[in-house]
Enzyme design. Structure first.
Site, mmCIF file in Angstrom:
data_model
loop_
_atom_site.group_PDB
_atom_site.id
_atom_site.type_symbol
_atom_site.label_atom_id
_atom_site.label_comp_id
_atom_site.label_asym_id
_atom_site.label_seq_id
_atom_site.Cartn_x
_atom_site.Cartn_y
_atom_site.Cartn_z
ATOM 1 N NE ARG A 160 -3.752 -2.305 0.089
ATOM 2 C CZ ARG A 160 -3.451 -3.488 -0.445
ATOM 3 N NH1 ARG A 160 -2.322 -3.644 -1.117
ATOM 4 N NH2 ARG A 160 -4.269 -4.500 -0.332
ATOM 5 C CB SER A 239 -9.393 -1.279 3.742
ATOM 6 O OG SER A 239 -9.910 -2.498 3.256
ATOM 7 C CD GLU A 343 -5.798 1.172 2.109
ATOM 8 O OE1 GLU A 343 -6.083 0.971 0.920
ATOM 9 O OE2 GLU A 343 -5.851 0.273 2.970
#
Length: 351
Positions: A160, A239, A343
């Site tokens: 990520r 998420s 995130e």
């Protein structure tokens, strides 16, 4: 280019919250993107680049500067090589690739947002990451004042994360190039146990591309991860937290804490994450810390379908959302000694 002033930004994000931008410019060509970026940089105006808005939390006061919405289009497939304009809708591009019979991104179906955002976040799901198929990213380098081509290695991809995320003010992605696989209509080997189970095959097997894509879409929809304007569980950024990656030493401490809190027979999820590191599940941590599906009483709550998604139930402000996020972070830290990391990108606000 289209230009608006005091323009609402909430409708441009999947959270549907946040204040306005002083100025909103919509660019439909690479040249317009570069022109808008140069204009902002030359005048010292703060710049916010928006693609699909699926990974943004915009503060309630909005953005004092120029918001640049990238609405470029371009889908070019030459053999197994794919080039996408940054503004292409990602989930539509995946559908077209699957229809063309090429493998490599089929398990990334249903992910909201634009193609240009995928290398920034190194978007991944269900055992696939874009870093495994991206060969080159064409971007405007604001520091050098020129268009550059960055190879896969140049992008410095990790979980990520990427060079673009590490230095968010330097590059504006214009185009992304991928190298896909012709596997006679079959998917890439399935690397995610849940997907394999849903398809009734073993991890490592291949299945028809359309079946893989349809199964992923069903799995995502069951977790509220496929956009639906009528379903407030999808008024989210997917998420909200990344899965923690711990050193082996830290994981051993965490494991002991889990057993102390939940019982000697309880094992936390554990996945290999490179030498000396183990990844665990943020969703599991949140749930076991007491934040179950649907948690909350205000306009911002945990999704009723997935504990990893924080959602706007229709009237939430950015501060409502962040108050919930802070509560979850504090609760998980107290329960397990792990600090969750958000995130989505924060604009004009912070945790």
């Amino acid at each position: 280019m289209q230009e608006l002033h005091d323009a609402p930004l909430a409708p441009l994000t999947t959270f549907r919250l946040g204040g306005p931008a002083t100025r909103l410019v919509t660019a439909t060509t690479d040249a317009e993107v570069i022109e808008a970026v140069r204009e902002a940089d030359d005048s010292g105006t703060p710049l916010l680049v928006i693609g699909g808005g699926s990974n943004l939390v915009i503060g309630d006061k909005g953005f004092a500067g120029t918001a640049l919405r990238i609405a470029t289009r371009g889908f070019e497939l030459r053999g197994t090589t794919l080039e996408l304009a940054a503004g292409e809708i990602w989930t539509d591009a995946v559908a077209r690739v699957v229809e063309a019979g090429l493998a490599g991104i089929e398990c990334l179906a249903g992910i909201p947002g634009s193609a240009g955002a995928t290398p920034i976040q190194n978007v991944g799901a269900y055992g696939q990451e874009v870093s495994s198929t991206i060969t080159e990213v064409i971007a405007y380098d604001r520091r050098a004042g020129e268009t550059v081509a960055l190879t896969n290695a140049d992008c410095a991809f990790s979980y990520r994360h990427s060079r673009f995320k590490a230095d968010p003010q330097r590059y504006v992605v214009l185009r992304v190039r991928f190298e896909l696989e012709d596997a006679d209509g079959l998917s890439a080997p399935l690397r995610y146990a849940e997907t394999a189970r849903a398809l009734g095959v073993a991890p490592g097997d291949r299945v028809p591309l359309a079946r893989a894509r349809e199964t992923v879409l069903k799995l995502r929809a069951g977790k509220g991860m496929v956009l639906d304007p009528e379903d407030h569980d999808t008024w989210s950024a997917g998420s909200f937290f990344t899965n923690p990656i711990l050193t082996d030493t830290d994981f051993a401490v965490f494991r002991a804490r889990v057993r102390e809190r939940l019982g000697e027979d309880v094992e936390a999820p554990a996945y290999p994450a490179g030498e000396g590191h183990t990844k665990t599940s943020a969703a599991w941590l949140i749930d076991k810390a007491g934040f179950t599906k649907g948690y909350g009483t205000g306009p911002a709550r945990i999704s009723t379908k997935h504990t990893l998604a924080l959602t706007n139930r229709g009237t939430a402000t950015a501060e409502d959302l962040l108050a919930l996020a802070r509560e979850v972070i504090a609760g998980v830290r107290e329960a397990f000694g792990i600090t969750l990391v958000n995130e989505p990108v924060m604009v004009g606000t912070s945790l």
